[in-house]
Design a protein around this motif. Structure first.
Motif, mmCIF file in Angstrom:
data_model
loop_
_atom_site.group_PDB
_atom_site.id
_atom_site.type_symbol
_atom_site.label_atom_id
_atom_site.label_comp_id
_atom_site.label_asym_id
_atom_site.label_seq_id
_atom_site.Cartn_x
_atom_site.Cartn_y
_atom_site.Cartn_z
ATOM 1 N N ALA A 111 0.859 -1.186 0.000
ATOM 2 C CA ALA A 111 0.000 0.000 0.000
ATOM 3 C C ALA A 111 0.893 1.233 0.000
ATOM 4 O O ALA A 111 2.062 1.179 0.391
ATOM 5 N N HIS A 112 0.329 2.339 -0.440
ATOM 6 C CA HIS A 112 1.032 3.627 -0.440
ATOM 7 C C HIS A 112 0.701 4.348 0.863
ATOM 8 O O HIS A 112 -0.202 5.182 0.920
ATOM 9 N N TYR A 127 -10.433 -7.929 -1.912
ATOM 10 C CA TYR A 127 -9.239 -7.129 -1.667
ATOM 11 C C TYR A 127 -9.584 -6.021 -0.688
ATOM 12 O O TYR A 127 -10.440 -5.176 -0.960
ATOM 13 N N PHE A 128 -8.953 -6.048 0.483
ATOM 14 C CA PHE A 128 -9.100 -5.003 1.494
ATOM 15 C C PHE A 128 -7.835 -4.151 1.442
ATOM 16 O O PHE A 128 -6.750 -4.610 1.781
ATOM 17 N N ALA A 129 -7.984 -2.898 0.984
ATOM 18 C CA ALA A 129 -6.817 -2.065 0.712
ATOM 19 C C ALA A 129 -6.208 -1.430 1.947
ATOM 20 O O ALA A 129 -5.098 -0.896 1.878
ATOM 21 N N GLY A 130 -6.915 -1.460 3.087
ATOM 22 C CA GLY A 130 -6.400 -0.760 4.256
ATOM 23 C C GLY A 130 -6.452 0.739 4.030
ATOM 24 O O GLY A 130 -7.453 1.284 3.586
ATOM 25 N N ASP A 131 -5.345 1.399 4.312
ATOM 26 C CA ASP A 131 -5.229 2.851 4.145
ATOM 27 C C ASP A 131 -4.149 3.091 3.112
ATOM 28 O O ASP A 131 -3.016 2.602 3.261
ATOM 29 N N THR A 132 -4.449 3.851 2.063
ATOM 30 C CA THR A 132 -3.480 3.962 0.974
ATOM 31 C C THR A 132 -3.745 5.172 0.105
ATOM 32 O O THR A 132 -4.888 5.585 -0.082
ATOM 33 N N GLY A 133 -2.661 5.727 -0.422
ATOM 34 C CA GLY A 133 -2.764 6.676 -1.513
ATOM 35 C C GLY A 133 -2.842 5.928 -2.835
ATOM 36 O O GLY A 133 -2.836 4.692 -2.881
ATOM 37 N N TYR A 134 -2.917 6.700 -3.917
ATOM 38 C CA TYR A 134 -2.992 6.092 -5.246
ATOM 39 C C TYR A 134 -1.576 5.933 -5.809
ATOM 40 O O TYR A 134 -0.718 6.792 -5.596
ATOM 41 N N GLY A 135 -1.357 4.851 -6.547
ATOM 42 C CA GLY A 135 -0.046 4.667 -7.162
ATOM 43 C C GLY A 135 0.091 3.333 -7.864
ATOM 44 O O GLY A 135 -0.885 2.625 -8.120
ATOM 45 N N HIS A 136 1.345 2.977 -8.154
ATOM 46 C CA HIS A 136 1.637 1.850 -9.029
ATOM 47 C C HIS A 136 1.304 0.493 -8.427
ATOM 48 O O HIS A 136 1.153 -0.483 -9.168
ATOM 49 N N TRP A 137 1.169 0.398 -7.110
ATOM 50 C CA TRP A 137 0.952 -0.919 -6.509
ATOM 51 C C TRP A 137 -0.357 -1.552 -6.953
ATOM 52 O O TRP A 137 -0.477 -2.780 -7.016
ATOM 53 N N PHE A 138 -1.357 -0.758 -7.285
ATOM 54 C CA PHE A 138 -2.652 -1.339 -7.629
ATOM 55 C C PHE A 138 -2.567 -2.222 -8.876
ATOM 56 O O PHE A 138 -3.105 -3.334 -8.902
ATOM 57 N N GLU A 139 -1.886 -1.739 -9.908
ATOM 58 C CA GLU A 139 -1.749 -2.556 -11.115
ATOM 59 C C GLU A 139 -0.995 -3.841 -10.809
ATOM 60 O O GLU A 139 -1.318 -4.911 -11.334
#
Length: 333
Positions: free
Chosen positions: A191-192, A221-233
């Protein structure tokens, strides 16, 4: 040129096995943490809470508590307790994500919507997954309510926090590692974001999200707390066929201060597309007032962004706090 095959998933690690970790995970940060200049600017310009106009709709925050749905071992269902807390029913297990039932957390005004599920209404909790150690995601009073033999799955370095509180079945995972419980696979993914719980422990423990996969291959998919970025892809490439993404949409204003660590609603919609999720359930809004946007703005913006992306309205699970949704299973599976 054909696409590269997906990276093979790591075999599940032995639950509870002792691990050695680095003293810091600061090298995992996507962006530098704010420095003195940023703090000075925030002191001049920032807003930790909405102003009077932004609070005007606080009585309209959606709150519709109801009974937990009945499920079998092949049914996936989610219930939004509020903030990043969900009751996830998957593979016959009841899993809590970042459970916070407390009315108030350190440094934050009391929650503006109650917990959507009474603690007494929970079935036996089979597992807890934690995304990171910030107080609005790791709540000691709530966790103290659990039996100490409850299996807990946590980011690297956070296990000691639980063993000091006498939890006996604690599994720490690094990014891209997995464990298995009762036929459900639990993968810890990047996560970011960052971690901090006291003055001296910045980035001493890891942060991330979780992919839960049942025996039929259904994935949440539980993302938790995150900014946007390359990890999602990258998450989407490694875990194809995500059926539902639980993604944060709130605590984003001012943008210059929070964009590195918190998605705004439009970014959450992009993130859902990046991970290849069939459905999006927004979270991390309408419970604790952590930033300056109007209280209902995350909901209206995520609905507009979803429509603008051309996505089917029924695949946006914009649940009221306390509400549930059951994932429809392919009748031919």
């Amino acid at each position: 040129m054909p696409p590269a095959p997906p990276t093979p998933l790591a075999p599940p690690r032995t639950p509870g096995a002792p691990r050695l970790w680095p003293k810091s995970f600061a090298d995992r940060l996507t962006a530098p943490l704010p420095g003195l200049r940023a703090f000075a600017r925030f002191a001049r310009e920032g807003a930790l809470r909405p102003g009077p106009e932004g609070l005007a709709d606080i009585q309209r925050l959606p709150f519709e508590p109801g009974p937990l749905p009945r499920v079998d071992s092949r049914t996936v269902a989610v219930t939004w307790v509020g903030h990043a807390s969900w009751v996830v029913r998957v593979g016959g297990l009841t899993v809590l994500t970042d459970p916070v039932w407390s009315r108030k957390i350190l440094g934050t005004p009391a929650r503006v919507t109650p917990a959507g599920v009474a603690w007494s209404a929970l079935p036996r909790v089979d597992a807890v997954v934690i995304s990171h150690n910030h107080y609005d995601h790791l709540d000691a009073p709530t966790l103290a309510r659990l039996p100490r033999q409850t299996p807990v799955f946590v980011p690297a370095g956070l296990g000691r926090w639980f063993t000091r509180r006498r939890f006996s079945r604690v599994t720490e995972l690094d990014w891209w590692e997995a464990a298995e419980l009762g036929g459900v696979r639990l993968d810890f993914v990047p996560a970011h974001h960052w971690s901090k719980r006291s003055l001296m422990d910045t980035c001493r423990t890891l942060w991330g999200g979780w992919v839960l996969t049942d025996g039929d291959g259904q994935r949440v998919y539980f993302a938790g707390d995150t900014g946007y970025g390359h990890w999602f892809e990258r998450i989407g490439a490694r875990y194809p066929g995500i059926d539902l993404a639980l993604l944060p949409i709130g605590a984003y204003h001012p943008r210059w201060w929070l964009s590195d660590v918190h998605c705004d609603p439009e970014e959450a919609v992009r993130a859902a597309a990046d991970v290849g999720a069939r459905r999006l359930a927004p979270m991390h809004w309408g419970t604790f007032l952590l930033s300056g946007e109007p209280v209902l703005e995350p909901l209206t913006r995520v609905r507009s962004a979803w429509e603008a992306a051309g996505m089917a309205r029924e695949d946006l699970w914009d649940l009221p706090v306390g509400s549930s949704r059951v994932l429809a299973r392919d009748p031919h599976s």
